[in-house]
Design a protein around this motif. Structure first.
Motif, short mmCIF file in Angstrom:
data_model
loop_
_atom_site.label_atom_id
_atom_site.label_comp_id
_atom_site.label_asym_id
_atom_site.label_seq_id
_atom_site.Cartn_x
_atom_site.Cartn_y
_atom_site.Cartn_z
N PRO A 32 82.03 5.64 -133.96
CA PRO A 32 81.08 5.13 -134.96
C PRO A 32 80.20 6.19 -135.62
N GLU A 33 80.15 7.40 -135.07
CA GLU A 33 79.29 8.43 -135.64
C GLU A 33 80.05 9.27 -136.66
N ASP A 34 79.30 9.78 -137.63
CA ASP A 34 79.92 10.65 -138.63
C ASP A 34 80.17 12.03 -138.03
N LEU A 35 80.93 12.83 -138.74
CA LEU A 35 81.33 14.15 -138.25
C LEU A 35 80.13 15.04 -137.94
N ASP A 36 79.14 15.07 -138.82
CA ASP A 36 77.98 15.92 -138.62
C ASP A 36 77.27 15.57 -137.31
N THR A 37 77.13 14.29 -137.03
CA THR A 37 76.48 13.84 -135.80
C THR A 37 77.30 14.22 -134.58
N ARG A 38 78.63 14.08 -134.69
CA ARG A 38 79.50 14.42 -133.57
C ARG A 38 79.52 15.93 -133.30
N ILE A 39 79.42 16.74 -134.37
CA ILE A 39 79.33 18.18 -134.17
C ILE A 39 78.04 18.51 -133.43
N GLY A 40 76.94 17.88 -133.83
CA GLY A 40 75.67 18.08 -133.13
C GLY A 40 75.75 17.66 -131.68
N ARG A 41 76.42 16.56 -131.42
CA ARG A 41 76.59 16.07 -130.05
C ARG A 41 77.42 17.08 -129.23
N ALA A 42 78.45 17.65 -129.85
CA ALA A 42 79.29 18.64 -129.16
C ALA A 42 78.50 19.90 -128.84
N LEU A 43 77.71 20.35 -129.79
CA LEU A 43 76.90 21.56 -129.56
C LEU A 43 75.89 21.31 -128.44
N GLY A 44 75.33 20.12 -128.40
CA GLY A 44 74.41 19.78 -127.31
C GLY A 44 75.11 19.70 -125.97
N ALA A 45 76.31 19.14 -125.96
CA ALA A 45 77.06 19.01 -124.71
C ALA A 45 77.50 20.37 -124.18
N ALA A 46 77.80 21.30 -125.08
CA ALA A 46 78.24 22.63 -124.66
C ALA A 46 77.11 23.43 -124.04
N ASP A 47 75.88 23.08 -124.39
CA ASP A 47 74.68 23.74 -123.86
C ASP A 47 74.75 25.26 -124.03
N VAL A 48 75.16 25.67 -125.22
CA VAL A 48 75.24 27.09 -125.57
C VAL A 48 74.27 27.30 -126.74
N PRO A 49 73.37 28.26 -126.63
CA PRO A 49 72.38 28.45 -127.70
C PRO A 49 73.00 29.04 -128.97
N VAL A 50 73.20 28.16 -129.96
CA VAL A 50 73.77 28.58 -131.23
C VAL A 50 73.01 27.92 -132.37
N GLU A 51 73.12 28.52 -133.53
CA GLU A 51 72.57 27.96 -134.76
C GLU A 51 73.76 27.58 -135.63
N ARG A 52 73.73 26.35 -136.15
CA ARG A 52 74.81 25.89 -137.00
C ARG A 52 74.59 26.43 -138.41
N LEU A 53 75.60 27.15 -138.93
CA LEU A 53 75.51 27.73 -140.26
C LEU A 53 76.23 26.90 -141.31
N GLY A 54 77.26 26.19 -140.92
CA GLY A 54 77.98 25.37 -141.89
C GLY A 54 79.37 25.00 -141.40
N PHE A 55 79.95 24.01 -142.07
CA PHE A 55 81.29 23.55 -141.74
C PHE A 55 82.09 23.46 -143.02
N ASP A 56 83.27 24.04 -143.03
CA ASP A 56 84.16 23.98 -144.18
C ASP A 56 85.23 22.94 -143.89
N ALA A 57 85.10 21.77 -144.49
CA ALA A 57 86.02 20.67 -144.22
C ALA A 57 87.45 20.99 -144.66
N SER A 58 87.60 21.85 -145.67
CA SER A 58 88.95 22.17 -146.15
C SER A 58 89.73 23.03 -145.16
#
Length: 175
Positions: free
Chosen positions: A80-106
């Motif tokens: 039910p969640e959009d891609l951006d939310t799921r990416i955020g959820r994945a980054l939180g689950a990985a528990d690795v300190p990173v900054e999201r710079l962008g996603f290229d859907a193509s």
């Protein structure tokens, strides 16, 4: 073993069996096996769709943190969640300190910047190295399989802090 690793292992085993069948030269058996996999995927997908439809969004919410459940829901187009939310959820689950710079859907490439050691608050630099990358890739495979590659930039190390303290007290000299 993580759910991502379990899912990858299951996928690898299915591919291995299909490859063995293809190598046997029996085209009819190979086509039948591929159809069987497709039919089973559709069957389980329909079952999951019925379950999610009957549970509703509120009951589904606690399940979305589970990497195996998230992976299955995403695989069948039911998350039910959009891609951006799921990416955020994945980054939180990985528990690795990173900054999201962008996603290229193509291209499916997610650009991240590894934060310097201590950015996570512990001073351990847990996001560095192969273990951090593997944790990110595993979490993304479960929560956001649309991400097919990770471009992980390393941040320039911060300049060390200058430690300023007081000098030990020395008695004043009398001339």
């Amino acid at each position: 073993m993580s759910a991502a690793a379990d899912a990858r292992e299951a996928g690898r085993r299915v591919e291995e069996v299909l490859d063995r069948l293809a190598g046997s030269g029996d085209r009819a058996a190979c086509a039948a096996a591929e159809e069987l996999v497709r039919v089973l995927m559709e069957f389980y997908g329909a079952g999951l769709a019925r379950i999610t439809g009957r549970l509703g969004a509120r009951a589904m919410a606690p399940l979305l943190d589970d990497d195996l459940v998230a992976s299955l829901l995403t695989l069948h187009g039911l998350h039910p969640e959009d891609l951006d939310t799921r990416i955020g959820r994945a980054l939180g689950a990985a528990d690795v300190p990173v900054e999201r710079l962008g996603f290229d859907a193509s291209t499916g490439v997610l650009r991240l910047r590894a934060l310097p050691a201590g950015a996570a608050g512990c001073g351990c630099g847990s996001g560095s190295g192969d273990a951090g990358r593997a944790a990110l890739e595993d979490a993304l495979a479960c929560f956001a399989p649309e991400v097919t590659g990770v471009d992980l930039e390393t941040a320039a190390p911060a300049a060390p802090l200058l430690q300023i303290g007081t000098r030990p007290h020395t008695p004043a000299r009398v001339p």
